[in-house]
Scaffold this motif. Structure first.
Motif, PDB file in Angstrom:
ATOM      1  N   ALA A  50       0.850  -1.187   0.000  1.00 36.42           N
ATOM      2  CA  ALA A  50       0.000   0.000   0.000  1.00 36.42           C
ATOM      3  C   ALA A  50       0.886   1.237   0.000  1.00 36.42           C
ATOM      4  N   VAL A  51       0.450   2.258  -0.745  1.00 35.15           N
ATOM      5  CA  VAL A  51       1.132   3.547  -0.769  1.00 35.15           C
ATOM      6  C   VAL A  51       0.080   4.645  -0.699  1.00 35.15           C
ATOM      7  N   THR A  52       0.456   5.793  -0.123  1.00 34.12           N
ATOM      8  CA  THR A  52      -0.440   6.933  -0.039  1.00 34.12           C
ATOM      9  C   THR A  52       0.292   8.187  -0.501  1.00 34.12           C
ATOM     10  N   LYS A  53      -0.493   9.219  -0.809  1.00 38.90           N
ATOM     11  CA  LYS A  53       0.094  10.475  -1.260  1.00 38.90           C
ATOM     12  C   LYS A  53      -0.892  11.601  -0.990  1.00 38.90           C
ATOM     13  N   GLU A  54      -0.361  12.756  -0.624  1.00 32.05           N
ATOM     14  CA  GLU A  54      -1.194  13.956  -0.505  1.00 32.05           C
ATOM     15  C   GLU A  54      -1.428  14.493  -1.909  1.00 32.05           C
ATOM     16  N   SER A  55      -2.676  14.793  -2.225  1.00 26.88           N
ATOM     17  CA  SER A  55      -3.046  15.302  -3.539  1.00 26.88           C
ATOM     18  C   SER A  55      -3.616  16.703  -3.391  1.00 26.88           C
ATOM     19  N   ALA A  56      -3.221  17.607  -4.285  1.00 26.72           N
ATOM     20  CA  ALA A  56      -3.665  18.996  -4.205  1.00 26.72           C
ATOM     21  C   ALA A  56      -5.171  19.142  -4.421  1.00 26.72           C
ATOM     22  N   GLY A  57      -5.746  18.322  -5.255  1.00 29.06           N
ATOM     23  CA  GLY A  57      -7.169  18.446  -5.565  1.00 29.06           C
ATOM     24  C   GLY A  57      -8.022  17.574  -4.673  1.00 29.06           C
ATOM     25  N   GLU A  58      -9.316  17.691  -4.883  1.00 28.98           N
ATOM     26  CA  GLU A  58     -10.268  16.847  -4.184  1.00 28.98           C
ATOM     27  C   GLU A  58     -10.273  15.461  -4.816  1.00 28.98           C
ATOM     28  N   TYR A  59     -10.446  14.430  -4.007  1.00 25.11           N
ATOM     29  CA  TYR A  59     -10.528  13.071  -4.517  1.00 25.11           C
ATOM     30  C   TYR A  59     -11.831  12.885  -5.294  1.00 25.11           C
ATOM     31  N   THR A  60     -11.714  12.210  -6.437  1.00 30.20           N
ATOM     32  CA  THR A  60     -12.885  11.765  -7.187  1.00 30.20           C
ATOM     33  C   THR A  60     -12.610  10.347  -7.666  1.00 30.20           C
ATOM     34  N   PRO A  61     -13.614   9.494  -7.731  1.00 29.11           N
ATOM     35  CA  PRO A  61     -13.422   8.105  -8.131  1.00 29.11           C
ATOM     36  C   PRO A  61     -12.861   7.941  -9.558  1.00 29.11           C
ATOM     37  N   ASP A  62     -12.967   8.951 -10.397  1.00 29.18           N
ATOM     38  CA  ASP A  62     -12.473   8.823 -11.765  1.00 29.18           C
ATOM     39  C   ASP A  62     -11.007   9.249 -11.904  1.00 29.18           C
ATOM     40  N   MET A  63     -10.338   9.589 -10.786  1.00 28.72           N
ATOM     41  CA  MET A  63      -8.912   9.942 -10.832  1.00 28.72           C
ATOM     42  C   MET A  63      -8.095   8.748 -11.318  1.00 28.72           C
ATOM     43  N   LYS A  64      -7.097   8.995 -12.119  1.00 27.16           N
ATOM     44  CA  LYS A  64      -6.130   7.967 -12.492  1.00 27.16           C
ATOM     45  C   LYS A  64      -5.026   8.053 -11.451  1.00 27.16           C
TER      46      LYS A  64
END
Length: 68
Positions: A50-64
């Motif tokens: 498992a890996v995680t990352k902070e993302s600048a945008g809001e999460y959406t299920p269609d993110m690649k």
């Protein structure tokens, strides 16, 4: 800002290490311990991490996730 999650898997070869190393080089962080299990359908050992990352945008299920 949101935290995103991926679970990387691969056969127990150097390809798994390369996949995890690539994710780390792109800013992903290891989350927990790696896993190791026998895949009865292929007759091979499989690894997972498992890996995680902070993302600048809001999460959406269609993110690649691999492109983040």
């Amino acid at each position: 800002m949101s935290k995103i999650y991926r679970f990387l898997t691969e056969d127990d070869t150097s390809a798994f290490c390369h996949k995890v190393s690539l994710a780390l080089s792109k800013g992903w962080v290891l989350e927990g311990s790696p896993t190791y299990a026998f895949d009865h359908s292929t007759g091979k050992m499989r690894c997972g991490q498992a890996v995680t990352k902070e993302s600048a945008g809001e999460y959406t299920p269609d993110m690649k996730l691999g492109e983040q």
